[in-house]
Design a protein around this motif. Structure first.
Motif, PDB file in Angstrom:
ATOM      1  N   ILE A 165     -16.051 -13.761  -9.804  1.00  0.00           N
ATOM      2  CA  ILE A 165     -16.958 -13.042  -8.894  1.00  0.00           C
ATOM      3  C   ILE A 165     -18.412 -13.343  -9.242  1.00  0.00           C
ATOM      4  O   ILE A 165     -18.800 -13.327 -10.409  1.00  0.00           O
ATOM      5  N   SER A 166     -19.183 -13.604  -8.219  1.00  0.00           N
ATOM      6  CA  SER A 166     -20.627 -13.792  -8.352  1.00  0.00           C
ATOM      7  C   SER A 166     -21.329 -12.883  -7.358  1.00  0.00           C
ATOM      8  O   SER A 166     -20.751 -12.493  -6.349  1.00  0.00           O
ATOM      9  N   GLN A 167     -22.583 -12.585  -7.661  1.00  0.00           N
ATOM     10  CA  GLN A 167     -23.387 -11.716  -6.796  1.00  0.00           C
ATOM     11  C   GLN A 167     -24.516 -12.532  -6.204  1.00  0.00           C
ATOM     12  O   GLN A 167     -25.091 -13.401  -6.868  1.00  0.00           O
ATOM     13  N   ALA A 168     -24.803 -12.281  -4.927  1.00  0.00           N
ATOM     14  CA  ALA A 168     -25.935 -12.924  -4.252  1.00  0.00           C
ATOM     15  C   ALA A 168     -26.725 -11.844  -3.534  1.00  0.00           C
ATOM     16  O   ALA A 168     -26.160 -10.866  -3.051  1.00  0.00           O
ATOM     17  N   ALA A 169     -28.039 -12.014  -3.486  1.00  0.00           N
ATOM     18  CA  ALA A 169     -28.894 -11.020  -2.820  1.00  0.00           C
ATOM     19  C   ALA A 169     -29.976 -11.726  -2.020  1.00  0.00           C
ATOM     20  O   ALA A 169     -30.360 -12.854  -2.316  1.00  0.00           O
ATOM     21  N   LYS A 180     -17.482  -6.903  -2.125  1.00  0.00           N
ATOM     22  CA  LYS A 180     -18.307  -5.733  -1.829  1.00  0.00           C
ATOM     23  C   LYS A 180     -19.630  -6.202  -1.238  1.00  0.00           C
ATOM     24  O   LYS A 180     -20.113  -7.280  -1.562  1.00  0.00           O
ATOM     25  N   ALA A 181     -20.199  -5.376  -0.359  1.00  0.00           N
ATOM     26  CA  ALA A 181     -21.519  -5.664   0.204  1.00  0.00           C
ATOM     27  C   ALA A 181     -22.316  -4.369   0.247  1.00  0.00           C
ATOM     28  O   ALA A 181     -21.753  -3.290   0.460  1.00  0.00           O
ATOM     29  N   THR A 182     -23.639  -4.486   0.028  1.00  0.00           N
ATOM     30  CA  THR A 182     -24.508  -3.309   0.105  1.00  0.00           C
ATOM     31  C   THR A 182     -25.792  -3.666   0.848  1.00  0.00           C
ATOM     32  O   THR A 182     -26.199  -4.824   0.900  1.00  0.00           O
ATOM     33  N   TYR A 183     -26.404  -2.626   1.422  1.00  0.00           N
ATOM     34  CA  TYR A 183     -27.736  -2.742   2.008  1.00  0.00           C
ATOM     35  C   TYR A 183     -28.577  -1.666   1.344  1.00  0.00           C
ATOM     36  O   TYR A 183     -28.263  -0.476   1.430  1.00  0.00           O
ATOM     37  N   TRP A 210     -21.036  -9.296  -3.294  1.00  0.00           N
ATOM     38  CA  TRP A 210     -20.253  -9.712  -4.447  1.00  0.00           C
ATOM     39  C   TRP A 210     -19.039 -10.426  -3.874  1.00  0.00           C
ATOM     40  O   TRP A 210     -18.300  -9.859  -3.061  1.00  0.00           O
ATOM     41  N   ALA A 211     -18.837 -11.679  -4.272  1.00  0.00           N
ATOM     42  CA  ALA A 211     -17.764 -12.478  -3.694  1.00  0.00           C
ATOM     43  C   ALA A 211     -17.039 -13.281  -4.767  1.00  0.00           C
ATOM     44  O   ALA A 211     -17.620 -13.632  -5.786  1.00  0.00           O
TER      45      ALA A 211
END
Length: 152
Positions: free
Chosen positions: A54-58, A79-82, A127-128
């Motif tokens: 898993i890696s996170q991108a913003a 997971k995704a957030t705003y 997060w994917a």
């Protein structure tokens, strides 16, 4: 993590399959391409099932930048957030059918995501899980040794 040559994995797979004539190349039961396809499919299944790698991108949104573009295609979005709040993820077809739905993340392409309705400020985070992708026997990939064992 260790860097491993795809050919080394293929040789281990051939050994496990008892594809004993692999050095002659004319008597193999499975071509390198068939094994590479099977390795890629298996890696995708492992990563998606176990939710690993898993890696996170913003992306900070602005009037000129209203999408989040990933470097590679994810196996799965975890997971995704705003602005830190959870964000539902829906297919683009559902957004077209119900454009006035609550704030939702949707894919524009396999690597690019946007909000509906559009926002020109705030932060999108995703997060994917990403799958290692092998194209040839000469590719070198970084894998954990336990992942290699699962793969084979």
């Amino acid at each position: 993590m260790q860097n491993i040559l795809t050919n080394d994995i293929i040789l281990r797979v051939r050994s496990r399959l008892r594809d004993t004539n692999y050095l002659a190349k004319d008597g193999v039961r499975f071509s390198d391409e068939e094994i590479i396809d099977a390795l890629n499919d298996t890696a995708h299944t492992i990563v998606k099932s176990l939710k690993i790698n898993i890696s996170q991108a913003a992306q900070v949104l602005s009037k000129g930048k209203q999408t989040l573009r990933l470097n590679q295609t994810p196996c799965a979005i975890i997971k995704a957030t705003y602005n830190g709040a959870p964000l539902p993820i829906k297919p683009h077809s559902q957004i077209i059918q119900a454009p006035q739905s609550p704030l939702t993340l949707y894919p524009i392409s396999p690597k690019e995501y946007a909000l509906s309705p559009n926002k020109s400020d705030g932060i999108i985070e995703i997060w994917a899980s990403f799958c290692p992708r092998v194209k040839s026997v000469n590719d070198e990939i970084a894998l954990d040794s336990s992942f290699v064992e699962l793969l084979i």
